[in-house]
Design a protein around this motif. Sequence first.
Motif, PDB file in Angstrom:
ATOM      1  N   ASP A   1       0.849  -1.193   0.000  1.00 30.05           N
ATOM      2  CA  ASP A   1       0.000   0.000   0.000  1.00 30.05           C
ATOM      3  C   ASP A   1       0.885   1.243   0.000  1.00 30.05           C
ATOM      4  O   ASP A   1       2.082   1.147   0.256  1.00 30.05           O
ATOM      5  N   ASP A   2       0.286   2.391  -0.264  1.00 30.05           N
ATOM      6  CA  ASP A   2       1.124   3.599  -0.228  1.00 30.05           C
ATOM      7  C   ASP A   2       1.549   3.904   1.203  1.00 30.05           C
ATOM      8  O   ASP A   2       2.677   4.310   1.443  1.00 30.05           O
TER       9      ASP A   2
ATOM     10  N   SER B   1      -0.979   3.621   8.280  1.00 32.39           N
ATOM     11  CA  SER B   1      -1.122   4.664   9.301  1.00 32.39           C
ATOM     12  C   SER B   1      -1.607   4.020  10.605  1.00 32.39           C
ATOM     13  O   SER B   1      -0.810   3.658  11.466  1.00 32.39           O
ATOM     14  N   THR B   2      -2.893   3.783  10.730  1.00 27.61           N
ATOM     15  CA  THR B   2      -3.391   3.081  11.926  1.00 27.61           C
ATOM     16  C   THR B   2      -3.261   1.569  11.767  1.00 27.61           C
ATOM     17  O   THR B   2      -3.453   0.824  12.733  1.00 27.61           O
TER      18      THR B   2
ATOM     19  N   THR C   1      -6.339  -0.881   7.574  1.00 28.83           N
ATOM     20  CA  THR C   1      -6.502  -1.438   6.222  1.00 28.83           C
ATOM     21  C   THR C   1      -5.739  -2.760   6.090  1.00 28.83           C
ATOM     22  O   THR C   1      -6.276  -3.755   5.590  1.00 28.83           O
TER      23      THR C   1
HETATM   24  C1  R5P Z   1      -6.030   4.611   1.626  1.00 31.75           C
HETATM   25  O1  R5P Z   1      -6.539   5.180   0.710  1.00 31.75           O
HETATM   26  C2  R5P Z   1      -4.553   4.425   1.712  1.00 31.75           C
HETATM   27  O2  R5P Z   1      -4.034   3.884   0.515  1.00 31.75           O
HETATM   28  C3  R5P Z   1      -4.181   3.532   2.857  1.00 31.75           C
HETATM   29  O3  R5P Z   1      -4.763   2.267   2.644  1.00 31.75           O
HETATM   30  C4  R5P Z   1      -4.654   4.069   4.171  1.00 31.75           C
HETATM   31  O4  R5P Z   1      -4.365   5.444   4.274  1.00 31.75           O
HETATM   32  C5  R5P Z   1      -3.995   3.325   5.300  1.00 31.75           C
HETATM   33  O5  R5P Z   1      -4.472   3.828   6.488  1.00 31.75           O
HETATM   34  P1  R5P Z   1      -4.642   2.913   7.756  1.00 31.75           P
HETATM   35  O6  R5P Z   1      -3.327   2.229   8.010  1.00 31.75           O
HETATM   36  O7  R5P Z   1      -5.011   3.873   8.851  1.00 31.75           O
HETATM   37  O8  R5P Z   1      -5.726   1.930   7.467  1.00 31.75           O
END
Ligand code: R5P
Length: 285
Positions: free
Chosen positions: A209-210, A213-214, A217
Amino acid sequence: MKIIGGISSQSLSKRISDKLDIPIVAIEYKTFPDGEKYCRILEDIEGEDVLVVQSISSDSDLIYLLEIIDACKNLEVGKKIVLIPYFGYARQDKIFEIGEPISARVIAGLIKADKIYTVNIHSRSVLNFFGSPVDDLNAMPLLVDHIKDTSLTDPVVVAPDEGSADTVFNAASNYYDFDYMEKTRISSDKVVIKPKKLDVRGRDIVIMDDMISTGGTVLETAKMMKENGANDIYALCVHPVLVRDTLLRLYAAGIKEVISTDTIEKITSRVSIAPMITEKLKTMF
Ligand code: R5P
């Protein structure tokens, strides 16, 4: 050319400096007792072209970046090239609810340079907000190169949503089976997320993934993969935002390894973007 290392990109600055064989400028950073940020370039760099390297992971990172750029202007440097490996606030790239700002536009509009580079910016629409020439570089192929050196069982590279599917597909599909997670709405309050096409039973999974964060996903994707019989699960990202205890939660959920680039400098930053940056800069000079 000389490198001005931002406080959030110190190791990356050193890696770029080694690869290009150009020096890092001495600079002092401090925080005043009231919390205000201060920096001072300690060398005479009048007329020199400079590469400023600073990720924006926090508000103070942004302040330091703006201060460095202003100090460069005052020192009458030559060309100012600014590399922002991680551009925070990019997720607020539009008005989601009435009354909101477009934060990415606010930040992008503040940064003025002869050339700006970002890396896998969350949304390419943000590039339109810069008032200076800007290019977004793609570090996904570096992550794919890294997994080529890892011994994996019948691997499948998985994008966790349709938003990241194209970038991951372009980087990985020549070398690996590729799939992405598809959301299907079963009823008004029930959504099923499952691999779009492949049977992942007994196969190693590389979620790409790009950013993480938390970790929500990746955790959701990993859970679905396990339920579908996957073997080991690896999580790779360009930007390891990894807030609070995210890394620990990913490991606790059974993710075998979390690997990222050094756009943000974390323990997971095992793939450097320095070679990609130096190749790009060589074409400019
Ligand atoms: C979503 O559009 C991004 O590509 C990432 O999947 C997302 O920002 C990841 O965020 P987190 O780790 O909080 O799920």
